[in-house]
Design a protein around this motif. Sequence first.
Motif, PDB file in Angstrom:
ATOM      1  N   PHE A 194      14.250 -16.742  89.081  1.00 57.41           N
ATOM      2  CA  PHE A 194      14.518 -16.263  87.800  1.00 57.41           C
ATOM      3  C   PHE A 194      15.308 -17.007  86.626  1.00 57.41           C
ATOM      4  O   PHE A 194      16.252 -17.276  87.200  1.00 57.41           O
ATOM      5  CB  PHE A 194      14.714 -14.810  87.663  1.00 57.41           C
ATOM      6  CG  PHE A 194      13.661 -13.705  88.400  1.00 57.41           C
ATOM      7  CD1 PHE A 194      12.543 -13.254  87.757  1.00 57.41           C
ATOM      8  CD2 PHE A 194      13.987 -13.730  89.760  1.00 57.41           C
ATOM      9  CE1 PHE A 194      11.690 -12.677  88.489  1.00 57.41           C
ATOM     10  CE2 PHE A 194      13.009 -12.795  90.481  1.00 57.41           C
ATOM     11  CZ  PHE A 194      11.977 -12.484  89.697  1.00 57.41           C
ATOM     12  N   ASP A 195      14.660 -17.349  85.554  1.00 55.75           N
ATOM     13  CA  ASP A 195      15.667 -17.766  84.469  1.00 55.75           C
ATOM     14  C   ASP A 195      16.456 -16.562  83.788  1.00 55.75           C
ATOM     15  O   ASP A 195      15.948 -15.806  83.356  1.00 55.75           O
ATOM     16  CB  ASP A 195      14.760 -18.714  83.487  1.00 55.75           C
ATOM     17  CG  ASP A 195      14.170 -19.777  84.201  1.00 55.75           C
ATOM     18  OD1 ASP A 195      14.889 -20.492  84.953  1.00 55.75           O
ATOM     19  OD2 ASP A 195      12.980 -20.145  83.847  1.00 55.75           O
ATOM     20  N   ASN A 208      25.954 -20.105  66.851  1.00 58.48           N
ATOM     21  CA  ASN A 208      26.002 -21.536  67.115  1.00 58.48           C
ATOM     22  C   ASN A 208      24.784 -22.276  67.359  1.00 58.48           C
ATOM     23  O   ASN A 208      24.649 -23.337  67.671  1.00 58.48           O
ATOM     24  CB  ASN A 208      27.178 -21.732  67.909  1.00 58.48           C
ATOM     25  CG  ASN A 208      27.191 -21.562  69.071  1.00 58.48           C
ATOM     26  OD1 ASN A 208      26.366 -21.068  69.703  1.00 58.48           O
ATOM     27  ND2 ASN A 208      28.396 -21.595  69.680  1.00 58.48           N
ATOM     28  N   GLY A 209      23.689 -21.470  67.867  1.00 55.72           N
ATOM     29  CA  GLY A 209      22.468 -21.774  68.272  1.00 55.72           C
ATOM     30  C   GLY A 209      22.491 -22.721  69.608  1.00 55.72           C
ATOM     31  O   GLY A 209      21.670 -23.264  70.083  1.00 55.72           O
ATOM     32  N   THR A 210      23.570 -22.050  70.743  1.00 53.60           N
ATOM     33  CA  THR A 210      23.297 -22.410  71.835  1.00 53.60           C
ATOM     34  C   THR A 210      22.780 -21.641  72.828  1.00 53.60           C
ATOM     35  O   THR A 210      22.713 -20.473  72.668  1.00 53.60           O
ATOM     36  CB  THR A 210      24.775 -22.957  72.545  1.00 53.60           C
ATOM     37  OG1 THR A 210      25.651 -21.479  72.374  1.00 53.60           O
ATOM     38  CG2 THR A 210      25.373 -24.088  71.329  1.00 53.60           C
ATOM     39  N   MET A 211      22.303 -22.055  74.121  1.00 50.08           N
ATOM     40  CA  MET A 211      21.848 -21.563  75.175  1.00 50.08           C
ATOM     41  C   MET A 211      22.553 -21.808  76.440  1.00 50.08           C
ATOM     42  O   MET A 211      22.411 -23.084  76.734  1.00 50.08           O
ATOM     43  CB  MET A 211      20.407 -21.679  75.222  1.00 50.08           C
ATOM     44  CG  MET A 211      19.558 -20.584  76.069  1.00 50.08           C
ATOM     45  SD  MET A 211      17.584 -20.547  75.898  1.00 50.08           S
ATOM     46  CE  MET A 211      17.154 -22.050  75.021  1.00 50.08           C
ATOM     47  N   VAL A 212      22.881 -20.775  77.079  1.00 49.43           N
ATOM     48  CA  VAL A 212      23.779 -21.160  78.448  1.00 49.43           C
ATOM     49  C   VAL A 212      23.094 -19.829  79.369  1.00 49.43           C
ATOM     50  O   VAL A 212      22.551 -19.121  79.315  1.00 49.43           O
ATOM     51  CB  VAL A 212      25.355 -20.739  78.181  1.00 49.43           C
ATOM     52  CG1 VAL A 212      25.716 -21.860  76.946  1.00 49.43           C
ATOM     53  CG2 VAL A 212      25.589 -19.434  77.667  1.00 49.43           C
ATOM     54  N   PRO A 213      23.190 -20.543  80.750  1.00 50.31           N
ATOM     55  CA  PRO A 213      23.056 -19.493  81.837  1.00 50.31           C
ATOM     56  C   PRO A 213      23.530 -18.109  81.781  1.00 50.31           C
ATOM     57  O   PRO A 213      24.767 -17.890  81.189  1.00 50.31           O
ATOM     58  CB  PRO A 213      23.625 -20.057  83.074  1.00 50.31           C
ATOM     59  CG  PRO A 213      23.654 -21.659  82.798  1.00 50.31           C
ATOM     60  CD  PRO A 213      23.853 -21.615  81.373  1.00 50.31           C
ATOM     61  N   PHE A 214      22.942 -16.908  81.847  1.00 51.07           N
ATOM     62  CA  PHE A 214      23.535 -15.727  81.819  1.00 51.07           C
ATOM     63  C   PHE A 214      24.497 -15.373  82.814  1.00 51.07           C
ATOM     64  O   PHE A 214      24.515 -15.926  84.035  1.00 51.07           O
ATOM     65  CB  PHE A 214      22.284 -14.797  82.249  1.00 51.07           C
ATOM     66  CG  PHE A 214      22.452 -13.189  82.078  1.00 51.07           C
ATOM     67  CD1 PHE A 214      22.765 -12.491  83.183  1.00 51.07           C
ATOM     68  CD2 PHE A 214      22.736 -12.904  80.889  1.00 51.07           C
ATOM     69  CE1 PHE A 214      22.659 -11.047  82.809  1.00 51.07           C
ATOM     70  CE2 PHE A 214      22.764 -11.371  80.563  1.00 51.07           C
ATOM     71  CZ  PHE A 214      22.886 -10.676  81.324  1.00 51.07           C
ATOM     72  N   ALA A 215      25.615 -15.087  82.279  1.00 52.90           N
ATOM     73  CA  ALA A 215      26.915 -14.806  82.944  1.00 52.90           C
ATOM     74  C   ALA A 215      26.759 -13.652  84.149  1.00 52.90           C
ATOM     75  O   ALA A 215      27.716 -13.807  84.820  1.00 52.90           O
ATOM     76  CB  ALA A 215      28.047 -14.936  82.198  1.00 52.90           C
TER      77      ALA A 215
END
Length: 92
Positions: A51-52, A60-67
């Motif tokens: 799963f993503d 800020n328009g950024t996307m990072v892995p779910f912590a």
Amino acid sequence: MTIACTEINSLDGDCIFISPCSSNSFRACLYDGVEDDLIYFIYPAKNASTFDKFVYSMRNGTMVPFAGEIAEDNFWAPNGRVRNLTWLFPSE
């Protein structure tokens, strides 16, 4: 018919949780560990065996892995199929 769209850069203290079967939004300050102006996503990956999990920042328009740690076992039904990915929220 003309549809007007407005770009927004803030959720005014709210956050949004999205999965294929369930979505919800609420004030981030109501829960520990949840930040405002973020959109949390969970979706099956292209290979359908993982799963993503990621979070998008409106600031800020950024996307990072779910912590957050979510055991992948919680996503699978006993027959080996993907469960309906649903966010569970405490009642208010």
